[in-house]
Write an enzyme that holds these catalytic residues in place. Structure first.
Site, mmCIF file in Angstrom:
data_model
loop_
_atom_site.group_PDB
_atom_site.id
_atom_site.type_symbol
_atom_site.label_atom_id
_atom_site.label_comp_id
_atom_site.label_asym_id
_atom_site.label_seq_id
_atom_site.Cartn_x
_atom_site.Cartn_y
_atom_site.Cartn_z
ATOM 1 N N GLY A 113 0.827 -1.205 0.000
ATOM 2 C CA GLY A 113 0.000 0.000 0.000
ATOM 3 C C GLY A 113 0.857 1.250 0.000
ATOM 4 O O GLY A 113 2.080 1.193 0.186
ATOM 5 N N PHE A 163 2.102 9.689 3.260
ATOM 6 C CA PHE A 163 3.361 9.684 4.004
ATOM 7 C C PHE A 163 4.410 8.807 3.326
ATOM 8 O O PHE A 163 5.562 9.196 3.186
ATOM 9 C CB PHE A 163 3.098 9.189 5.432
ATOM 10 C CG PHE A 163 4.338 8.958 6.243
ATOM 11 C CD1 PHE A 163 4.889 9.972 7.006
ATOM 12 C CD2 PHE A 163 4.952 7.710 6.261
ATOM 13 C CE1 PHE A 163 6.031 9.745 7.762
ATOM 14 C CE2 PHE A 163 6.098 7.487 7.007
ATOM 15 C CZ PHE A 163 6.635 8.501 7.762
ATOM 16 N N LYS A 200 6.725 0.623 6.899
ATOM 17 C CA LYS A 200 6.331 1.844 6.171
ATOM 18 C C LYS A 200 7.586 2.685 6.001
ATOM 19 O O LYS A 200 8.287 2.967 6.985
ATOM 20 C CB LYS A 200 5.261 2.579 6.985
ATOM 21 C CG LYS A 200 4.744 3.818 6.302
ATOM 22 C CD LYS A 200 3.295 4.100 6.639
ATOM 23 C CE LYS A 200 3.120 4.830 7.955
ATOM 24 N NZ LYS A 200 1.733 5.294 8.126
ATOM 25 N N ASP A 216 -8.399 10.022 13.963
ATOM 26 C CA ASP A 216 -8.421 9.724 12.521
ATOM 27 C C ASP A 216 -9.015 8.336 12.268
ATOM 28 O O ASP A 216 -8.497 7.566 11.461
ATOM 29 C CB ASP A 216 -6.992 9.821 11.955
ATOM 30 C CG ASP A 216 -6.981 9.960 10.441
ATOM 31 O OD1 ASP A 216 -8.041 10.290 9.863
ATOM 32 O OD2 ASP A 216 -5.924 9.707 9.829
ATOM 33 N N ASN A 229 -8.136 3.116 8.243
ATOM 34 C CA ASN A 229 -7.231 2.921 9.384
ATOM 35 C C ASN A 229 -7.698 1.800 10.316
ATOM 36 O O ASN A 229 -7.247 1.700 11.452
ATOM 37 C CB ASN A 229 -7.076 4.228 10.173
ATOM 38 C CG ASN A 229 -6.344 5.276 9.353
ATOM 39 O OD1 ASN A 229 -5.606 4.918 8.428
ATOM 40 N ND2 ASN A 229 -6.541 6.546 9.669
HETATM 41 N N1 LIG Z 1 0.233 -2.916 9.145
HETATM 42 C C1 LIG Z 1 -0.270 -3.013 7.912
HETATM 43 N N2 LIG Z 1 -0.619 -4.206 7.417
HETATM 44 C C2 LIG Z 1 -1.133 -4.309 6.170
HETATM 45 N N3 LIG Z 1 -1.317 -3.271 5.343
HETATM 46 C C3 LIG Z 1 -0.988 -2.051 5.771
HETATM 47 C C4 LIG Z 1 -0.451 -1.849 7.073
HETATM 48 N N4 LIG Z 1 -0.215 -0.527 7.239
HETATM 49 C C5 LIG Z 1 -0.600 0.057 6.088
HETATM 50 N N5 LIG Z 1 -1.060 -0.849 5.200
HETATM 51 C C6 LIG Z 1 -1.552 -0.587 3.840
HETATM 52 O O1 LIG Z 1 -0.854 0.524 3.324
HETATM 53 C C7 LIG Z 1 -1.765 1.575 2.988
HETATM 54 C C8 LIG Z 1 -1.139 2.920 3.355
HETATM 55 O O2 LIG Z 1 -0.828 2.917 4.725
HETATM 56 P P1 LIG Z 1 -1.012 4.207 5.631
HETATM 57 O O3 LIG Z 1 -2.417 4.695 5.496
HETATM 58 O O4 LIG Z 1 -0.532 3.908 6.999
HETATM 59 O O5 LIG Z 1 -0.005 5.164 4.914
HETATM 60 P P2 LIG Z 1 0.029 6.716 5.056
HETATM 61 O O6 LIG Z 1 1.094 7.190 4.130
HETATM 62 O O7 LIG Z 1 0.185 7.047 6.500
HETATM 63 O O8 LIG Z 1 -1.402 7.112 4.534
HETATM 64 P P3 LIG Z 1 -2.228 8.448 4.830
HETATM 65 O O9 LIG Z 1 -2.423 9.046 3.478
HETATM 66 O O10 LIG Z 1 -3.509 7.932 5.425
HETATM 67 O O11 LIG Z 1 -1.404 9.265 5.759
HETATM 68 C C9 LIG Z 1 -3.012 1.269 3.788
HETATM 69 O O12 LIG Z 1 -4.151 1.752 3.129
HETATM 70 C C10 LIG Z 1 -3.027 -0.238 3.854
HETATM 71 O O13 LIG Z 1 -3.630 -0.757 2.710
#
Ligand SMILES: Nc1ncnc2c1ncn2[C@@H]1O[C@H](COP(=O)(O)OP(=O)(O)OP(=O)(O)O)[C@@H](O)[C@H]1O
Length: 502
Positions: free
Chosen positions: A95, A99, A117, A210, A215
Site C-alpha cells: 500500500g 506519508f 512503512k 483519525d 485505518n
Molecule cells: N500494518 C499493515 N498491514 C497491512 N497493510 C498495511 C499496514 N499498514 C498500512 N497498510 C496498507 O498501506 C496503505 C497505506 O498505509 P497508511 O495509510 O498507513 O499510509 P500513510 O502514508 O500514513 O497514509 P495516509 O495518506 O492515510 O497518511 C493502507 O491503506 C493499507 O492498505
C-alpha cells in the site's frame, strides 16, 4: 445576433441537487504527493549536518536509545546495502499513502512477517524530520493491545524514516471493496473489536482523531479487527495541544470549532460503521455533510438496518459530543455484551476448527494412499492389449451376434485382399476400420486362424464376395456409416440428413 447567441447549443452543466447521497465508491487511487520544486535544492542537501546521520539509527522516545546505531546479527556496516534490505526480505509492496509506501517483509533475524512503512520523501529539514518522527513517538507510547496494530521499531537511514509494525491482511476499506455492503454480524464484530482498541487508547488518555475504514485493519488470521495509523493521536493530558483533525468525511462537527474530545473518536467510529453497513458514500462537504451531522440519515440507505444498530449509530453520531455514549457504554450494549460472553467459545472454535480440518485432511490422505496400495497389491497382471486407434464412439444400437460375426467375416475378406495386393472396393468398411476400431475387431475368425497369413487362392469365395455375400454385415455397416453421417463410404451432406428426417 443576440438571439442566435442565446439559442446556440451549449453544454449543460451537470447539476446534482443537494443533498445527494450515493452508493459507496471503491477506494480511489491516491496520487502520490507532488515532488518538491526543482528550482531550489531541498534543505537537507544544503544543511546536511542538521538532518543527516551516519548509517541507520534507531528512533525511540521510550528510552534514550534515540539515534543509537542499528546493530543486529544480519547487519553489516561494510555492506553498501541499506539495513532495510540487509535485515529483511522484501516480499511485496502492500500500500501507499501520503506519508509513504508500505511493504510486506520477512525478517531475516526471526523469520516473521512484518509491515514496514518507509517515508516517501527524504527529510527536507530538521523540522520536517521531527514532524515525521511524531508518528513513532505516538505509536510507541501506546502499550500493546490485541485490537491495536503493534509497533516494533523505527529507524532512519539515508534521510528516510522506516516504521516496522505488525502485518495485517487488509484494511476495512479494502475489505468493503471486495465484499460490498457488510452484513450486520460483521459490523457488530468490528464495533466490538475497534471499541476495545479505542477503550485502550482512551484509558491511556489518548485520542486517535483519525478513525476511518482506511485505518481499521483485519488481522493476518482474519479473525480480529485492529486500529492502526496513529499519526494524529493526541493526548488529553496536554489538552490536545497541537492536535489536528483527520479526514473530513469522518470528522465530528465540533472539531470545526477546535473542540477536541474523546467523543470525536466515537463520532468517527459511528459514521464509519454507517458507511460500511449501508454501503454509503460519505460526503466530505456540502449540505449532505451537515445533514448527517444533524442526525438526518438517508432513508433509502438505512431502511435495512436493524433498530438496535440504527439507534446505536444514531446516538454515536449525535451532534452534541456530550450526548454520545462513551466507549464503555458502547461495549456495554446488550448485543455486544452477549458477543463478548460467547467470545472465548468463538475464539476456541476459530482455533480448533482449522486444526481439526487439517487433521481430518491428513487422515483422509492417508486412507487414500492405503487404498491405492492395497488395490495395487491385489490387482492381477493384465495382458497387454493392443493400442486403440481412436476413442470409442457411440454406434447406436449394439449389433446382434450374427451381424457382428458377418462384420468379422467381411474384415477378414478385406484383410486377405489387402494381403494379396488388392482392395475390394465394394467392401463396406474399407474406410471405416480405423474409426470403428475403438474396440478393435480381431482379423481372424477363431484363435486357430489368428496367425495364418497364407494368401488365399484366386477364385476363393472369400475374395470374390460382394455385399450380397454378407448381406447382414453390409446392412450393419451401412447403419454404422449412417450413424456417423457417411453414405456409401463418404461424408453425408447435412441437407440429406435433414431431408431424411423429414
Ligand atoms: N500494518 C499493515 N498491514 C497491512 N497493510 C498495511 C499496514 N499498514 C498500512 N497498510 C496498507 O498501506 C496503505 C497505506 O498505509 P497508511 O495509510 O498507513 O499510509 P500513510 O502514508 O500514513 O497514509 P495516509 O495518506 O492515510 O497518511 C493502507 O491503506 C493499507 O492498505
Amino acid at each position: 445576433m443576440t438571439d442566435v447567441h442565446l439559442h446556440s447549443p451549449r453544454p449543460t452543466p451537470f447539476f446534482q441537487p443537494e443533498p445527494y447521497f450515493s452508493q459507496r465508491r471503491k477506494t480511489p487511487f491516491k496520487a502520490p504527493p507532488k515532488a518538491p520544486a526543482k528550482s531550489c535544492p531541498p534543505l537537507s542537501r544544503v544543511f546536511t549536518s542538521a538532518v543527516a546521520s551516519d548509517g541507520p539509527h534507531t528512533i525511540s522516545f521510550a528510552s534514550d536509545s534515540i539515534n543509537e546505531p542499528i546493530s543486529g546479527l544480519r547487519y553489516s556496516t561494510d555492506s553498501q546495502e541499506p539495513y532495510f534490505e540487509q535485515g529483511f526480505e522484501i516480499i511485496k509492496k502492500i500500500g501507499e499513502g501520503s506519508f509513504g509506501e508500505v511493504f510486506q517483509v520477512k525478517s531475516r533475524e526471526d523469520g516473521q512477517l512484518y509491515a514496514i512503512k518507509r517515508s516517501r520523501q527524504r527529510f527536507t529539514g530538521s523540522w520536517d524530520r521531527r514532524k515525521k518522527l511524531d508518528e513513532v513517538e505516538k505509536h510507541e507510547c501506546l502499550p500493546p493491545h490485541p485490537n491495536c496494530i503493534r509497533f516494533y521499531k523505527a529507524w532512519e537511514e539515508n534521510l528516510h524514516l522506516y516504521i516496522q509494525t505488525e502485518l495485517c491482511s487488509m484494511s476495512l476499506s479494502q475489505y468493503c471493496d471486495a465484499h460490498g455492503r457488510l452484513p450486520e454480524r460483521t459490523v457488530w464484530r468490528i464495533l466490538m473489536d475497534i471499541g476495545k482498541g479505542l477503550k485502550h487508547l482512551h484509558d491511556n488518555r489518548l485520542c486517535h482523531l483519525d478513525i476511518k475504514p482506511d485505518n481499521i485493519f483485519l488481522s493476518q488470521s482474519g479473525t480480529t479487527w485492529k486500529l492502526g495509523d496513529f499519526g494524529l493521536v493526541s493526548s488529553m493530558d496536554t489538552d490536545f495541544e497541537g492536535a489536528s483533525e483527520g479526514d473530513a468525511c469522518y470528522m465530528a462537527p465540533e472539531l470545526m470549532e477546535g473542540r477536541f474530545s474523546p467523543g470525536a473518536d466515537v463520532f468517527s467510529l459511528g459514521i464509519s460503521m454507517l458507511e460500511v453497513a449501508c454501503d454509503l458514500q460519505l460526503p466530505s462537504n456540502g449540505e449532505s455533510w451537515h445533514m448527517l451531522r444533524r442526525g438526518e440519515l438517508p432513508e433509502d440507505f438505512i431502511k435495512n438496518l436493524s433498530p438496535d444498530l440504527l439507534s446505536l449509530l444514531t446516538s454515536m453520531m449525535s451532534h452534541n459530543p456530550q450526548s454520545r455514549p462513551c466507549v464503555n457504554q458502547i461495549l456495554g450494549h446488550r448485543k455486544l455484551r452477549r458477543m463478548q460472553l460467547f467470545e472465548p467459545a468463538v475464539k476456541l472454535k476459530n482455533k480448533i476448527v482449522p486444526l481439526f480440518s487439517r487433521v481430518f485432511q491428513w487422515i483422509l490422505r492417508f486412507f487414500v494412499i492405503l487404498l491405492n496400495l492395497l488395490r495395487l497389491s491385489h490387482s492381477p497382471m493384465r495382458p497387454e492389449t493392443p493400442p486403440t486407434l481412436g476413442k470409442p464412439q457411440s454406434l447406436g444400437e449394439p449389433l446382434s451376434d450374427s451381424e457382428d460375426e458377418d462384420i468379422r467375416m467381411s474384415l477378414l475378406q478385406q484383410s486377405i485382399s489387402q494381403h494379396n495386393g488388392s482392395w475390394t472396393n465394394h467392401s463396406p468398411i474399407c474406410h471405416q476400420y480405423p474409426v470403428y476400431s475403438g474396440s478393435p475387431i480381431p482379423l481372424h475368425l477363431d484363435d486357430s486362424s489368428a496367425d495364418e497369413a497364407t494368401p488365399l487362392k484366386p477364385g476363393s469365395p472369400l475374395l470374390t464376395s460382394s455385399p450380397a455375400t454378407f448381406p447382414r454385415a453390409d446392412r450393419a455397416m451401412r447403419r454404422v456409416h449412417s450413424d456417423r453421417g457417411f453414405v456409401n463410404g463418404g461424408p453425408r451432406n447435412l441437407m440429406e440428413i435433414f431431408k431424411e428426417a423429414d
